[in-house]
Design an enzyme around this catalytic site. Structure first.
Site, short mmCIF file in Angstrom:
data_model
loop_
_atom_site.label_atom_id
_atom_site.label_comp_id
_atom_site.label_asym_id
_atom_site.label_seq_id
_atom_site.Cartn_x
_atom_site.Cartn_y
_atom_site.Cartn_z
N GLU A 1 53.04 79.69 -1.16
CA GLU A 1 53.33 80.29 -2.41
C GLU A 1 52.46 81.51 -2.75
O GLU A 1 53.12 82.31 -3.36
CB GLU A 1 53.05 79.42 -3.72
CG GLU A 1 51.65 79.10 -3.86
CD GLU A 1 51.41 78.08 -5.13
OE1 GLU A 1 52.28 77.91 -6.13
OE2 GLU A 1 50.98 77.08 -5.14
N HIS B 1 58.35 64.17 16.85
CA HIS B 1 59.63 63.79 16.67
C HIS B 1 60.74 64.95 16.23
O HIS B 1 61.75 64.91 15.58
CB HIS B 1 59.66 62.92 15.39
CG HIS B 1 59.03 61.63 15.97
ND1 HIS B 1 59.54 60.63 16.67
CD2 HIS B 1 57.72 61.15 15.68
CE1 HIS B 1 58.64 59.61 17.10
NE2 HIS B 1 57.57 60.00 16.48
N GLU C 1 49.34 69.84 0.09
CA GLU C 1 49.02 70.71 -0.71
C GLU C 1 48.39 71.86 -0.12
O GLU C 1 48.74 73.07 -0.43
CB GLU C 1 47.81 69.82 -1.55
CG GLU C 1 47.12 70.78 -2.47
CD GLU C 1 47.97 71.43 -3.45
OE1 GLU C 1 49.21 71.15 -3.63
OE2 GLU C 1 47.42 72.40 -4.12
N CYS D 1 59.18 81.95 -19.43
CA CYS D 1 59.01 82.96 -20.34
C CYS D 1 57.97 82.95 -21.37
O CYS D 1 57.56 81.77 -21.52
CB CYS D 1 60.39 82.86 -20.86
SG CYS D 1 61.86 83.22 -19.80
N LYS E 1 49.96 75.57 -0.78
CA LYS E 1 49.02 76.70 -1.43
C LYS E 1 49.20 77.88 -0.67
O LYS E 1 49.58 79.30 -1.20
CB LYS E 1 47.38 76.48 -1.20
CG LYS E 1 46.69 75.64 -2.20
CD LYS E 1 46.81 76.13 -3.68
CE LYS E 1 47.98 75.79 -4.13
NZ LYS E 1 48.07 74.62 -5.14
N ARG F 1 51.80 83.19 -16.66
CA ARG F 1 52.96 82.17 -16.27
C ARG F 1 54.07 82.59 -15.40
O ARG F 1 55.06 81.64 -15.43
CB ARG F 1 53.44 81.87 -17.91
CG ARG F 1 52.45 81.30 -18.95
CD ARG F 1 53.02 81.11 -20.37
NE ARG F 1 53.91 79.98 -20.39
CZ ARG F 1 53.67 78.88 -20.91
NH1 ARG F 1 52.34 78.68 -21.50
NH2 ARG F 1 54.58 77.72 -20.83
N LYS G 1 53.94 80.14 -13.91
CA LYS G 1 52.87 78.98 -14.05
C LYS G 1 53.32 77.73 -14.62
O LYS G 1 53.06 76.46 -13.97
CB LYS G 1 51.73 79.50 -14.73
CG LYS G 1 50.59 78.51 -15.02
CD LYS G 1 49.92 78.47 -13.83
CE LYS G 1 48.82 77.45 -13.83
NZ LYS G 1 48.18 76.87 -12.53
N ASN H 1 62.92 81.44 -25.21
CA ASN H 1 62.58 80.96 -24.16
C ASN H 1 63.69 79.77 -23.89
O ASN H 1 63.90 79.15 -24.77
CB ASN H 1 61.23 80.44 -24.22
CG ASN H 1 60.21 81.47 -24.20
OD1 ASN H 1 60.49 82.58 -23.73
ND2 ASN H 1 58.96 81.13 -24.20
N GLY H 2 63.86 79.26 -22.69
CA GLY H 2 64.69 78.18 -22.26
C GLY H 2 66.09 78.59 -21.68
O GLY H 2 66.37 79.73 -21.51
N TRP I 1 61.52 85.30 -17.57
CA TRP I 1 61.64 84.97 -16.13
C TRP I 1 63.22 84.68 -15.90
O TRP I 1 63.63 83.86 -16.43
CB TRP I 1 60.80 83.61 -15.82
CG TRP I 1 60.75 83.04 -14.43
CD1 TRP I 1 59.74 83.65 -13.43
CD2 TRP I 1 61.56 82.41 -13.52
NE1 TRP I 1 60.06 82.97 -12.43
CE2 TRP I 1 61.02 82.44 -12.41
CE3 TRP I 1 62.54 81.56 -14.15
CZ2 TRP I 1 61.41 81.59 -11.45
CZ3 TRP I 1 63.04 80.51 -13.19
CH2 TRP I 1 62.50 80.58 -11.81
O1 M6R Z 1 52.05 72.01 -14.85
P1 M6R Z 1 52.38 71.07 -13.76
O2 M6R Z 1 51.34 70.62 -12.93
O3 M6R Z 1 53.51 70.21 -14.28
O4 M6R Z 1 53.22 72.16 -12.71
C1 M6R Z 1 53.68 71.42 -11.64
C2 M6R Z 1 53.99 72.61 -10.41
O5 M6R Z 1 54.90 73.43 -10.96
C3 M6R Z 1 52.83 73.15 -10.16
O6 M6R Z 1 51.94 72.42 -9.58
C4 M6R Z 1 53.18 74.11 -8.73
O7 M6R Z 1 53.51 73.56 -7.69
C5 M6R Z 1 52.01 75.17 -8.55
N1 M6R Z 1 52.16 76.62 -8.60
C6 M6R Z 1 51.28 74.96 -7.30
O8 M6R Z 1 50.24 75.75 -7.21
#
Ligand code: M6R
Length: 600
Positions: free
Chosen positions: A484, A500, A477, A2, A481, A27, A595, A99-100, A73
């Site tokens: 997501e 396995h 990673e 948010c 990517k 975000r 984000k 927010n929160g 959000w």
């Molecule tokens: O801001 P941060 O690095 O703590 O965020 C951690 C994860 O939320 C962040 O890396 C998330 O996995 C990304 N969307 C990956 O691309």
């Protein structure tokens, strides 16, 4: 997640709020709204969906020099216009954005709001209704606000307007970020300075459990007991131009391309005199003192931590454990006698990581935050901070922050090794210079990765990435990517582990992408590629120069063995980008994602 924007001053607040909310779009959110107060009362506009839709809905004739806006959000209640903020109290005197997460939502509702008809499913509405109920008893808005805050449990950043008083925004925070921006005859409120950089670059931090009274020409910070707090403003060092896409179609592509620049910036920032590394002596001492390091992070930052563990263990001889932040409390390991906690977080706001920081601080353990946002919550609350210098990362999918994290971890590991007197041949800054050029070679070949992405991912529903050793961390990673942003179900596997169980999923045409950058595992990973190819997989091998075979799909420019993740990840980022693009996905703002994840 948010976002909050508020404005009070001499101009119409509407566009400032809408522009600010647009800057917070990155975000992640699912609904949005603004409230603008003028002589005719409070004007509220809300939508489910994007700010563009909110813009269309807002009545352009409405003007008002005080207002608050919000991107939501969803946590409590579905994404809908009704659940979107701002929310109003029963009499409509109070309007609030939040927010929160309010953890004692049900308790407050049952104890204080039995006679109030709630209009939404949100935890936020109970806050504004509670304030009104307390106001009915006290007849003092500030006192009601204060009493409400003492009753709330959980995280909050709040902007509140009393429609009887057009000269004041009431602001408070606990665990969720919120700043007050200072202007000339106006002031702003923002959950992220990025939202209001167009208006000002001077900000005042708010600490947890403080109340801030924001007027157009005055900002007063108070503790909950009413004591006034004096705090200096700081200048946010974010170039507003860095928050624009420029000629790029997407922030993600821009940020992938920026990686060589970021690596060179890191070299410059960490270059000391006479070939030394420039690092805070206190960090050096804390690293030297530690008998074990615990890296805490989430998502992409966790993947960078896995690589960082190798650097610190191999170069500085300190044992390292890497933990997913959200699991740490439940699976807390037996801690060593002199632990050092390293929090890796692009945003510095990840609630899961912060929860661990609060816990380990209470145990008295030192903490270092590695972040792209000095001044963020994790940075302020840890003992030390290392800055990533990556510039604002706007795309939800993290790219340049990942490579910056790995580069800074390499520098930290070498600095510690040197401080401990470990003889090393490895010059991290020189090697990072080679990495930056290698990254450029890769980003110059986008057409090639677009072609491979089409061949591998055009119609598939799933994909596997395999690697061994250092490459195993990068394939995790790579899989994150791809999933997501393209919504293809993807997994990053240790090459040897496939047999396995997971190899059962390989069928005709299943995409399997292998990375091979390490000599000691080159033959074994190629053996794994053969195994899946024999079962019909559509294979792609990305290898490092010196280890390549004629049949490889792509050969990476050679860099130091330890730093290969910085280079092998770039094709993976580009493959994900093009896979998402060709599937018409919203590359920068993937569905359901935020984000910075500011709720646990
Ligand atoms: O801001 P941060 O690095 O703590 O965020 C951690 C994860 O939320 C962040 O890396 C998330 O996995 C990304 N969307 C990956 O691309």
């Amino acid at each position: 997640m948010c976002g909050i924007v508020g404005y009070i001053g001499g101009n119409d607040s509407k566009d400032i709020l809408l522009n600010g909310l647009e800057k917070l779009e990155y975000r992640g959110y699912d609904s949005a709204g603004i409230a603008v107060l003028n002589d005719s009362g409070m004007n509220i506009f809300k939508v489910k969906g994007r700010i563009a839709a909110l813009r269309e809905k807002v009545d352009t004739s409405v003007q008002g020099s005080i207002g608050i806006g919000h991107t939501r959000w969803a946590t409590h209640g579905e994404p809908s216009e009704n659940n979107a903020h701002p929310h109003q109290s029963a009499s409509a005197q109070f309007t609030l954005v939040h927010n929160g997460v309010i953890e004692n939502y049900y308790e407050i509702r049952d104890e204080y709001l039995q006679n109030v008809e709630l209009k939404s499913e949100t935890d936020t509405e109970i806050v504004v209704q509670l304030i009104e109920q307390l106001y009915l008893n006290t007849n003092d808005v500030l006192e009601a606000f204060r009493q409400a805050l003492t009753l709330l449990k959980g995280s909050y950043a709040i902007g509140l307007i009393d429609n009887q008083n057009p000269n004041l925004i009431y602001v408070a925070k606990n665990k969720s970020p919120l700043l007050v921006g200072l202007g000339d005859d106006f002031n702003v409120v923002a959950s992220d300075a990025m939202a209001t950089l167009k208006e000002t670059n001077r900000y005042v931090e708010i600490e947890d459990k403080e109340i801030v009274l924001v007027q157009k020409d005055r900002v007063e910070i108070q503790k909950l007991d009413g004591t006034v707090v004096e705090r200096e403003a700081y200048v946010a060092e974010i170039d507003a131009a860095d928050t624009e896409k420029g000629t790029y179609p997407h922030f993600m592509l821009k940020e992938i391309d920026e990686q060589p620049i970021v690596i060179r910036k890191i070299i410059q920032e960490y270059q000391g005199e006479d070939d030394t590394l420039r690092l805070d002596d206190n960090i050096r001492e804390a690293m030297k003192k530690a008998d074990r390091i615990y890296i805490i992070a989430a998502g992409t930052s966790y993947h960078a931590g896995l690589v960082g563990k190798q650097f610190i263990e191999r170069l500085a001889d300190i044992p390292v454990e890497v933990h997913i932040a959200s699991e740490f409390s439940y699976n807390m390991p037996l801690l060593s006698e002199k632990p050092l906690f390293i929090f890796i977080s692009q945003s510095g706001e990840t609630a899961d990581s912060r929860a661990v920081l609060v816990q380990t601080k209470a145990l008295g353990h030192p903490a270092l935050t590695i972040t792209n946002v000095p001044g963020s919550t994790l940075s302020r609350e840890a003992d030390y901070t290392l800055h990533l210098h990556a510039g604002p990362e706007i795309a939800v999918a993290s790219t340049k922050a990942y490579t910056a994290q790995i580069a800074v971890l390499a520098i930290l590991a070498v600095d510690t090794a040197r401080a401990k007197g470990n003889g090393l041949e490895f010059d991290p800054l020189q090697e990072l210079g080679i990495v930056a050029s290698a990254m450029e070679t890769l980003t110059d070949q986008k057409e090639e990765f677009e072609r491979i992405a089409k061949e591998m991912f055009e119609t598939t529903r799933n994909a596997f990435f395999i690697g061994r050793g250092m490459d195993y961390f990068v394939v995790q990673e790579a899989a994150l990517k791809l999933k997501e942003i393209s919504y293809i179900q993807a997994e990053g596997f240790a090459g040897g582990e496939l047999k396995h169980g997971t190899i059962a999923l390989i069928e005709e045409g299943t995409p399997v992408i292998a990375i091979s950058t390490q000599e000691n595992v080159n033959l074994s990973i190629r053996g794994n590629v053969q195994e899946v190819a024999a079962r019909g997989a559509n294979t792609c091998v990305v290898s490092m120069k010196g280890l390549e075979k004629d049949s490889d799909t792509f050969v990476l420019p050679q860099v130091h063995d330890l730093l290969t993740p910085l280079v092998s990840v770039v094709p993976m980022q580009l493959l994900s980008y093009y896979a998402a693009l060709h599937r018409d996905c919203d590359v920068d703002k993937p569905r359901n994602l935020a984000k910075s994840v500011t709720v646990e």
